[in-house]
Design a protein around this motif. Structure first.
Motif, PDB file in Angstrom:
ATOM      1  N   GLY A   1      78.821 -28.404  42.567  1.00 38.70           N
ATOM      2  CA  GLY A   1      77.890 -27.387  42.117  1.00 38.70           C
ATOM      3  C   GLY A   1      76.880 -27.969  41.150  1.00 38.70           C
ATOM      4  N   VAL A   2      76.310 -27.090  40.341  1.00 38.47           N
ATOM      5  CA  VAL A   2      75.275 -27.469  39.373  1.00 38.47           C
ATOM      6  C   VAL A   2      75.679 -26.968  37.994  1.00 38.47           C
ATOM      7  CG1 VAL A   2      72.873 -27.137  38.685  1.00 38.47           C
ATOM      8  CG2 VAL A   2      73.443 -27.445  41.104  1.00 38.47           C
ATOM      9  N   ALA A   3      75.518 -27.830  36.996  1.00 38.64           N
ATOM     10  CA  ALA A   3      75.714 -27.439  35.602  1.00 38.64           C
ATOM     11  C   ALA A   3      74.336 -27.306  34.968  1.00 38.64           C
ATOM     12  CB  ALA A   3      76.552 -28.483  34.864  1.00 38.64           C
ATOM     13  N   ARG A   4      74.022 -26.115  34.455  1.00 38.75           N
ATOM     14  CA  ARG A   4      72.676 -25.832  33.946  1.00 38.75           C
ATOM     15  C   ARG A   4      72.728 -25.469  32.464  1.00 38.75           C
ATOM     16  NH1 ARG A   4      71.638 -22.619  37.550  1.00 38.75           N
ATOM     17  NH2 ARG A   4      70.439 -23.971  38.947  1.00 38.75           N
ATOM     18  N   LEU A   5      71.827 -26.069  31.674  1.00 40.82           N
ATOM     19  CA  LEU A   5      71.764 -25.796  30.240  1.00 40.82           C
ATOM     20  C   LEU A   5      70.762 -24.685  29.951  1.00 40.82           C
ATOM     21  CD1 LEU A   5      71.828 -29.425  28.783  1.00 40.82           C
ATOM     22  CD2 LEU A   5      73.739 -27.865  29.181  1.00 40.82           C
ATOM     23  N   GLY A   6      70.737 -24.249  28.687  1.00 38.02           N
ATOM     24  CA  GLY A   6      69.852 -23.165  28.291  1.00 38.02           C
ATOM     25  C   GLY A   6      68.386 -23.505  28.416  1.00 38.02           C
ATOM     26  N   ASP A   7      68.020 -24.795  28.285  1.00 42.43           N
ATOM     27  CA  ASP A   7      66.614 -25.196  28.386  1.00 42.43           C
ATOM     28  C   ASP A   7      66.184 -25.460  29.826  1.00 42.43           C
ATOM     29  OD1 ASP A   7      67.954 -27.519  28.946  1.00 42.43           O
ATOM     30  OD2 ASP A   7      67.096 -28.686  27.298  1.00 42.43           O
ATOM     31  N   GLY A   8      67.074 -25.206  30.795  1.00 41.99           N
ATOM     32  CA  GLY A   8      66.745 -25.413  32.196  1.00 41.99           C
ATOM     33  C   GLY A   8      67.169 -26.747  32.758  1.00 41.99           C
ATOM     34  N   HIS A   9      67.552 -27.693  31.885  1.00 45.29           N
ATOM     35  CA  HIS A   9      68.013 -29.000  32.368  1.00 45.29           C
ATOM     36  C   HIS A   9      69.318 -28.825  33.137  1.00 45.29           C
ATOM     37  CE1 HIS A   9      68.670 -33.280  32.546  1.00 45.29           C
ATOM     38  NE2 HIS A   9      69.837 -33.156  31.936  1.00 45.29           N
ATOM     39  N   GLN A  10      69.454 -29.514  34.265  1.00 40.99           N
ATOM     40  CA  GLN A  10      70.655 -29.368  35.071  1.00 40.99           C
ATOM     41  C   GLN A  10      71.131 -30.716  35.604  1.00 40.99           C
ATOM     42  OE1 GLN A  10      69.095 -26.622  38.013  1.00 40.99           O
ATOM     43  NE2 GLN A  10      68.871 -28.260  39.521  1.00 40.99           N
ATOM     44  N   ALA A  11      72.400 -30.762  36.011  1.00 45.07           N
ATOM     45  CA  ALA A  11      73.011 -31.991  36.512  1.00 45.07           C
ATOM     46  C   ALA A  11      74.074 -31.642  37.543  1.00 45.07           C
ATOM     47  CB  ALA A  11      73.631 -32.792  35.364  1.00 45.07           C
TER      48      ALA A  11
ATOM     49  N   ALA B   1      87.038 -31.443  35.877  1.00 42.21           N
ATOM     50  CA  ALA B   1      85.627 -31.275  36.207  1.00 42.21           C
ATOM     51  C   ALA B   1      84.811 -32.381  35.563  1.00 42.21           C
ATOM     52  CB  ALA B   1      85.115 -29.908  35.738  1.00 42.21           C
ATOM     53  N   ALA B   2      83.739 -32.784  36.233  1.00 40.53           N
ATOM     54  CA  ALA B   2      82.865 -33.844  35.720  1.00 40.53           C
ATOM     55  C   ALA B   2      81.411 -33.476  35.980  1.00 40.53           C
ATOM     56  CB  ALA B   2      83.193 -35.176  36.380  1.00 40.53           C
ATOM     57  N   VAL B   3      80.560 -33.737  34.982  1.00 42.04           N
ATOM     58  CA  VAL B   3      79.120 -33.533  35.082  1.00 42.04           C
ATOM     59  C   VAL B   3      78.441 -34.897  35.028  1.00 42.04           C
ATOM     60  CG1 VAL B   3      77.072 -32.611  33.915  1.00 42.04           C
ATOM     61  CG2 VAL B   3      79.129 -31.218  34.098  1.00 42.04           C
ATOM     62  N   PHE B   4      77.551 -35.156  35.991  1.00 39.09           N
ATOM     63  CA  PHE B   4      76.869 -36.446  36.103  1.00 39.09           C
ATOM     64  C   PHE B   4      75.412 -36.269  35.665  1.00 39.09           C
ATOM     65  CE2 PHE B   4      80.367 -36.257  39.009  1.00 39.09           C
ATOM     66  CZ  PHE B   4      80.973 -37.500  38.907  1.00 39.09           C
ATOM     67  N   ASP B   5      75.142 -36.609  34.411  1.00 34.76           N
ATOM     68  CA  ASP B   5      73.816 -36.448  33.826  1.00 34.76           C
ATOM     69  C   ASP B   5      73.208 -37.828  33.568  1.00 34.76           C
ATOM     70  OD1 ASP B   5      71.560 -35.298  32.621  1.00 34.76           O
ATOM     71  OD2 ASP B   5      72.490 -35.343  30.635  1.00 34.76           O
ATOM     72  N   GLY B   6      72.556 -38.405  34.587  1.00 32.44           N
ATOM     73  CA  GLY B   6      72.028 -39.763  34.455  1.00 32.44           C
ATOM     74  C   GLY B   6      73.160 -40.743  34.195  1.00 32.44           C
ATOM     75  N   PRO B   7      73.049 -41.569  33.136  1.00 38.54           N
ATOM     76  CA  PRO B   7      74.115 -42.531  32.844  1.00 38.54           C
ATOM     77  C   PRO B   7      75.297 -41.931  32.095  1.00 38.54           C
ATOM     78  CG  PRO B   7      72.355 -42.787  31.257  1.00 38.54           C
ATOM     79  CD  PRO B   7      71.880 -41.744  32.251  1.00 38.54           C
ATOM     80  N   ARG B   8      75.255 -40.644  31.805  1.00 38.72           N
ATOM     81  CA  ARG B   8      76.324 -40.002  31.033  1.00 38.72           C
ATOM     82  C   ARG B   8      77.229 -39.180  31.942  1.00 38.72           C
ATOM     83  NH1 ARG B   8      71.697 -40.009  28.401  1.00 38.72           N
ATOM     84  NH2 ARG B   8      71.050 -38.082  29.433  1.00 38.72           N
ATOM     85  N   LEU B   9      78.529 -39.419  31.784  1.00 39.98           N
ATOM     86  CA  LEU B   9      79.544 -38.690  32.552  1.00 39.98           C
ATOM     87  C   LEU B   9      80.364 -37.840  31.585  1.00 39.98           C
ATOM     88  CD1 LEU B   9      81.322 -38.062  35.021  1.00 39.98           C
ATOM     89  CD2 LEU B   9      82.550 -40.199  34.590  1.00 39.98           C
ATOM     90  N   TYR B  10      80.156 -36.520  31.634  1.00 38.86           N
ATOM     91  CA  TYR B  10      80.924 -35.591  30.810  1.00 38.86           C
ATOM     92  C   TYR B  10      82.106 -35.080  31.637  1.00 38.86           C
ATOM     93  CZ  TYR B  10      76.629 -35.366  27.993  1.00 38.86           C
ATOM     94  OH  TYR B  10      75.527 -35.659  27.224  1.00 38.86           O
TER      95      TYR B  10
END
Length: 415
Positions: A25-35, A107-116
């Protein structure tokens, strides 16, 4: 850095039904940025209950992540996990026949080089790089505690492998307060292959997983998963659990090019020239000092006696020296044990859905826990733990906790 390719699939194994759910799926932040987001849940709690719990958890988790409204992905994942746990609690309060159901979640979020990442239970988050394979999340089963007894000489390796409580969980999403949650951040260098999986993958072992990854083209995660699942089925373990595998392949790091690369090359050239010039100056200084040490005695010998004039003649030269300046032990909690029904021959099932609610049978409660062989000690921790001050949890949970587990409810049946 971007994702090169991703895929996921699953098999039933020897269980009577599929109780794993895996989704992207998609993880979306309050400012619209998503990963990009991937999540795996492994159900527990008797016939049908585990499948329902896993479906509820993943549905609520994805909805919360896609809704946005949070300032960063760490806070987003924590609140999504709590939302999934509350959704299970609401269902069990309305359907008391499923009061013992629950599930794991990774669960994992892939935001560029950062893996949350965030997890509860024993589902795995693995990272494969040139150096080998690392487990990034904590194992909330009893296995780490049992392996610790082996290291302390309190139990033999064979006893640990066959311990009846090895696969029992110390923490799971059940609708009640969570005793253990693991979350963190991993900075990726590029080219890593990230694996999310339920514990059914443990049948393969680390060496086989690495072999499959390294012998399959990196742009084909679906081929990697198909090979692994085929290997699990070929092993044919009589108690093989459901197995779900998701793979995300990160784009390899590329050498820097363009004006910035040219500037870097120029800086390197200037640095080398500076070193050479410095060596040349040092050599000149050494020569001057050496020459001066030879000239000064001759000057002293040429000085006239007191009262005499210093004269010059062709045969008696007078030296006029110039001025030259050289450069300067853990107590075991009451565990929670997975129950997924009696072993049955299974087939590949790439989809996952919730079975209709049904009452848990007494036969399910009689199944003994599965013993999953593992020689590994405690899992490796993430590169960096994320701060814990941003979330106020109404349930009183401690994020990133690896300490004493809370009260657990026993589960029946193997994983």
């Amino acid at each position: 850095m971007r994702i090169l390719a991703s895929a996921h699939d699953q098999i039933i194994g020897r269980r009577s039904e599929q109780q794993d759910v895996i989704a992207e799926g998609v993880a979306r932040l309050g400012d619209g940025h998503q990963a990009r987001l991937m999540v795996v849940a492994d159900g527990m709690g008797g016939h049908s209950g585990g499948a329902i719990a896993a479906e509820i958890a993943v549905t609520a988790f994805l909805a919360h992540c896609e809704g946005g409204g949070w300032p960063d992905f760490t806070v987003l994942l924590r609140n999504a996990l709590l939302s999934a746990n509350r959704a299970i609690g609401e269902y069990t309060r309305q359907n008391t026949a499923f009061s013992d159901m629950g599930c794991t979640l990774i669960a994992a979020v892939f935001d560029g080089p950062r893996l949350y990442h965030i997890s509860v239970g024993d589902s795995l988050l693995l990272c494969v790089a040139d150096e080998g394979i690392d487990r990034l999340n904590a194992d909330h089963s009893m296995a780490p505690l049992i392996d610790g007894q082996v290291l302390r000489g309190e139990m033999t390796l064979d006893e640990a492998r066959n311990h009846p409580q090895r696969s029992a969980l110390r923490s799971a999403l059940t609708g009640r307060p969570l005793s253990l949650i693991d979350d963190g951040l991993r900075n990726l260098a590029g080219g890593e292959i990230v694996i999310l999986a339920s514990d059914g993958i443990l049948s393969l072992g680390e060496a086989r997983v690495l072999d499959v990854i390294r012998t399959t083209p990196e742009a084909k995660p679906d081929a990697m998963i198909a090979t692994m699942l085929d290997d699990v089925e070929t092993l044919g373990l009589h108690d093989q659990d459901n197995c779900s595998i998701g793979i995300v392949v990160m784009e390899p790091a590329l050498p820097r090019s363009g004006p910035r690369a040219g500037n870097r090359g120029m800086r390197k050239g200037l640095a080398a020239a500076t070193v050479v010039l410095g060596l040349a100056v040092a050599a000149c200084a050494w020569w001057v000092l050496t020459a001066s040490s030879k000239i000064m005695p001759e000057m002293v010998e040429s000085q006239p006696e007191a009262g005499q004039m210093m004269t010059s003649s062709p045969t008696t030269p007078v030296r006029r020296p110039g001025v030259r300046v050289p450069p300067a032990s853990v107590q075991e909690p009451e565990p929670t044990t997975k129950a997924k029904g009696p072993p049955q021959p299974g087939a590949r099932n790439s989809g996952a859905g919730a079975a209709p609610p049904a009452k848990a049978s007494e036969a399910d409660a009689a199944v003994t826990p599965k013993a999953t062989p593992s020689e590994a000690p405690d899992p490796k921790l993430p590169d960096a733990a994320v701060g814990l001050e941003q979330v106020v949890d109404p349930d009183g949970v401690t994020f990133g906790s690896r300490g004493k587990p809370g009260e657990q409810k026993a589960r029946n049946g193997p994983q």
